[in-house]
Write a protein that holds these residues in place. Structure first.
Motif, PDB file in Angstrom:
ATOM      1  N   UNK A 137     -12.090   0.347   1.388  1.00 17.32           N
ATOM      2  CA  UNK A 137     -10.755   0.282   1.996  1.00 17.32           C
ATOM      3  C   UNK A 137      -9.789  -0.461   1.069  1.00 17.32           C
ATOM      4  N   UNK A 138      -8.492  -0.291   1.337  1.00 19.69           N
ATOM      5  CA  UNK A 138      -7.476  -0.958   0.522  1.00 19.69           C
ATOM      6  C   UNK A 138      -6.974  -2.240   1.169  1.00 19.69           C
ATOM      7  N   UNK A 139      -7.133  -2.327   2.485  1.00 18.82           N
ATOM      8  CA  UNK A 139      -6.758  -3.535   3.221  1.00 18.82           C
ATOM      9  C   UNK A 139      -7.612  -3.528   4.483  1.00 18.82           C
ATOM     10  N   UNK A 140      -7.875  -4.690   5.027  1.00 24.51           N
ATOM     11  CA  UNK A 140      -8.737  -4.725   6.202  1.00 24.51           C
ATOM     12  C   UNK A 140      -8.120  -5.600   7.291  1.00 24.51           C
ATOM     13  N   UNK A 141      -8.224  -5.130   8.524  1.00 27.37           N
ATOM     14  CA  UNK A 141      -7.735  -5.877   9.672  1.00 27.37           C
ATOM     15  C   UNK A 141      -8.782  -5.780  10.772  1.00 27.37           C
ATOM     16  N   UNK A 142      -8.472  -6.308  11.937  1.00 25.24           N
ATOM     17  CA  UNK A 142      -9.467  -6.329  13.009  1.00 25.24           C
ATOM     18  C   UNK A 142      -8.745  -6.266  14.346  1.00 25.24           C
TER      19      UNK A 142
ATOM     20  N   UNK B 253       0.837  -1.202   0.000  1.00 27.81           N
ATOM     21  CA  UNK B 253       0.000   0.000   0.000  1.00 27.81           C
ATOM     22  C   UNK B 253       0.870   1.250   0.000  1.00 27.81           C
ATOM     23  N   UNK B 254       0.353   2.321  -0.578  1.00 28.07           N
ATOM     24  CA  UNK B 254       1.046   3.602  -0.491  1.00 28.07           C
ATOM     25  C   UNK B 254       0.401   4.431   0.625  1.00 28.07           C
ATOM     26  N   UNK B 255       1.189   5.325   1.255  1.00 27.59           N
ATOM     27  CA  UNK B 255       0.582   6.240   2.224  1.00 27.59           C
ATOM     28  C   UNK B 255      -0.545   7.000   1.518  1.00 27.59           C
ATOM     29  N   UNK B 256      -1.608   7.266   2.231  1.00 29.57           N
ATOM     30  CA  UNK B 256      -2.789   7.869   1.601  1.00 29.57           C
ATOM     31  C   UNK B 256      -3.847   6.812   1.330  1.00 29.57           C
ATOM     32  N   UNK B 257      -3.445   5.532   1.369  1.00 24.75           N
ATOM     33  CA  UNK B 257      -4.414   4.441   1.238  1.00 24.75           C
ATOM     34  C   UNK B 257      -5.290   4.389   2.478  1.00 24.75           C
ATOM     35  N   UNK B 258      -6.349   3.599   2.403  1.00 20.38           N
ATOM     36  CA  UNK B 258      -7.263   3.477   3.535  1.00 20.38           C
ATOM     37  C   UNK B 258      -7.179   2.082   4.150  1.00 20.38           C
ATOM     38  N   UNK B 259      -6.953   2.093   5.460  1.00 20.68           N
ATOM     39  CA  UNK B 259      -6.922   0.859   6.245  1.00 20.68           C
ATOM     40  C   UNK B 259      -8.280   0.683   6.904  1.00 20.68           C
ATOM     41  N   UNK B 260      -8.916  -0.456   6.675  1.00 19.08           N
ATOM     42  CA  UNK B 260     -10.158  -0.773   7.357  1.00 19.08           C
ATOM     43  C   UNK B 260      -9.874  -1.513   8.651  1.00 19.08           C
TER      44      UNK B 260
END
Lengths: 365, 365
Positions: free
Chosen positions: A71-76, A6-13
């Motif tokens: 989002x560009x990637x998702x975590x929990x 991912x590049x900075x500015x991306x969205x993390x869910x």
């Protein structure tokens, strides 16, 4: 697994809006990422530091799809995510840690079987789905032992002791759990509790923080000390190696914590795994000031496909982290005034008993 | 001034949505505060980490009143706040630093007069409102000198050199500035630029970070090193004492930075004040990892009426902070991989030349 960078500015869910989600969000913001938090409660602490928020139930498929599409990637931040939820998430964006890691670790039976299959010791255990199973499990494991729900327990919830002495009223006990699948776990005579907080990347790189020593009160973490005192370097190394083998076997991406018991028998020392948390962990909060990369920053790095940071302790100092549980957080003013105390408060409304309201970290030169 | 003590859970208002507001917001979140950011640009980096946001112009009185009515205390990230704006804010909530501190520091003439009145040296200066004034000012101060707008300049904007040699076309020069009130400042032959970043509370307590040495490129801060090398301890103490006297004379609440020139003449060393920034400051970014309390946490403490934190350096280590200006931020991937480098990115969209996109800090054991 192929790393997606991912590049900075991306969205993390982030799924889950508690203090862990909040601290992941703060770490992500520091790297210029935007954060979208999904949680059912409008009052979620993580919402206050997120660029976007979704208030919806964890089984609201439409809301989950809209969220993951943004989002560009998702975590929990917690492992009790229903399988169907994880599947919807994984279908919409890279999910780290994976649905497989979740499935393995959210069921105590699957988790302990997985760990033993790696040749790593745990407490003895047996599945219990009936009164007969309970009798057989007690016969095999002995007493005292602990009967637990296989899924959705935390902080000592969903478990009860089977004492060493006295009658075992199996119908009453089974009724208490209302038919949930159970596991009976034997007791481990441990000297103390330790944990390894570590990160693994999609490219297989691995970085562990130093072994943590944990003190619980009423089944809730009270204090973490790093490095764990009076433990041989080879024991600490073997604990970290266990975490590494677990992470590899799960093809894990992100931060995980492995809780262990330190057992001393005769002159020898060894660790027995208690459980795996597929997420950032309370025993890693000391890393915010105490390590060159915090567990939250490390998790963000791993899930974004970025190189892991240096997990060494800041200036080689020892670190002590105290949780502020319930009314303990009322002491915030005194803690703010205490020299060298790093106070963290999670922005939660009511200081209910047993609720984690904040923590305080001290570095010891 | 009477301190009003906020409780965690209160709302901090921040005027300005750039990286300074963003880092104040992150520090406030760590203490369990909610943040409301007021800024005109929908794209403001600080919005991404704020619980509430208001998009409105700085002269939108109704929006300002609604904003300040929603917060428990209000601060700002930049000194170029119009007087009327400051007055509306101060009427609605405690404003820290005060409208008086703003008025004094946002006008170069008022600021330098105030500093000299404290017996603290600055460059020689004269007000310039006409071509005749310019002639008289040059006669008094000599050349080279710098002609600056009295208000609203930053990072070298709103200023031009008057060279040592050649004719001075006073009409052309005055026309360039379009009638804005000006100030002519003499040159100080300095060896290097240093700054003191410090905090003062309403109860009069004061805490300074160690003296910073700053390297500028194209009028923009490039590098800060702490401690400033090769400077006598008594010079550093006198620099900090100057900041303390300035803060006291302003009855200042919050973090301020005092930029100074280090002048070496004969065998002696002294500092001359360049300007005061009534806010957190770029030369204090190193404190996030490099000090026990960051400048942002310290500012939050001061404006909330909380005790100031320990400003000592982390583990006594030296610290180096490099700004990432414009395209320098494109090197983020390499910086993430650099051992011991603490990367900060501000979540800004376009890496325009001269734009501060992030910074990177290194602690040197």
């Amino acid at each position: 697994m192929i790393a997606r960078i991912l590049t900075p500015g991306s969205t993390l869910g982030i799924v889950g809006g508690g203090q862990l989600g909040r601290m992941i969000a703060l770490a992500a913001a520091n790297y210029g990422l935007k954060v979208h938090v999904f949680a059912p409660d409008a009052d979620s602490p993580a919402f206050d530091v997120a660029a976007q928020t979704t208030i919806a139930a964890y089984d609201d498929a439409a809301a989950l799809r809209a969220f993951v599409g943004s989002v560009d990637v998702v975590t929990y931040e917690f492992e009790n995510i229903p399988r169907e939820t994880a599947e919807i998430l994984a279908a919409g964006a890279p999910l780290h840690p994976s649905a497989h890691a979740l499935a393995t670790t959210q069921d105590r039976l699957a988790e302990k079987t997985f760990i033993n299959d790696l040749g790593i010791p745990t407490a003895p255990f047996r599945a219990v789905d009936s009164g007969d199973d309970l009798d057989r499990a007690i016969a095999a494991i002995g007493r005292p032992a602990v009967l637990k729900t296989r899924r959705f327990g935390y902080d000592g919830k969903g478990q009860r002791m089977i004492r060493a002495e006295g009658p075992v009223d199996r119908s009453a006990i089974m009724a208490e759990f209302g038919g949930a699948p159970l596991i009976l776990e034997g007791f481990v005579r441990f000297e103390r509790e330790v944990s390894v907080v570590a990160a693994r990347s999609a490219d297989g790189s691995f970085a562990a923080f130093d072994l943590c020593e944990n003190e619980h009160r009423d089944h809730i973490l009270a204090v973490t000390r790093v490095p764990a005192a009076g433990i041989a370097p080879e024991t600490a190394r073997s604990a970290i190696d266990i975490a590494r083998r677990i992470a590899e076997a799960l093809d894990y991406v992100g931060v995980l914590a492995v809780e262990m018991f330190l057992v001393r028998e005769g002159g020898s020392e060894r660790v027995v795994v208690n459980e795996i948390a597929p997420r950032v962990h309370n025993s890693g909060h000391w890393t915010i000031e105490g390590a060159l990369t915090s567990q939250f920053a490390q998790h963000v790095r791993a899930v974004c496909g970025w190189p892991l940071g240096d997990a060494a302790r800041t200036g080689g100092m020892a670190v002590e982290m105290h949780n502020l549980i319930g009314a303990e957080a009322d002491g915030w003013a005194e803690l703010l005034a205490r020299p060298g105390a790093h106070l963290h408060l999670y922005g939660k409304g009511e200081a209910r008993p047993g609720r984690k309201m904040g923590h305080v970290t001290r570095l010891i030169p």
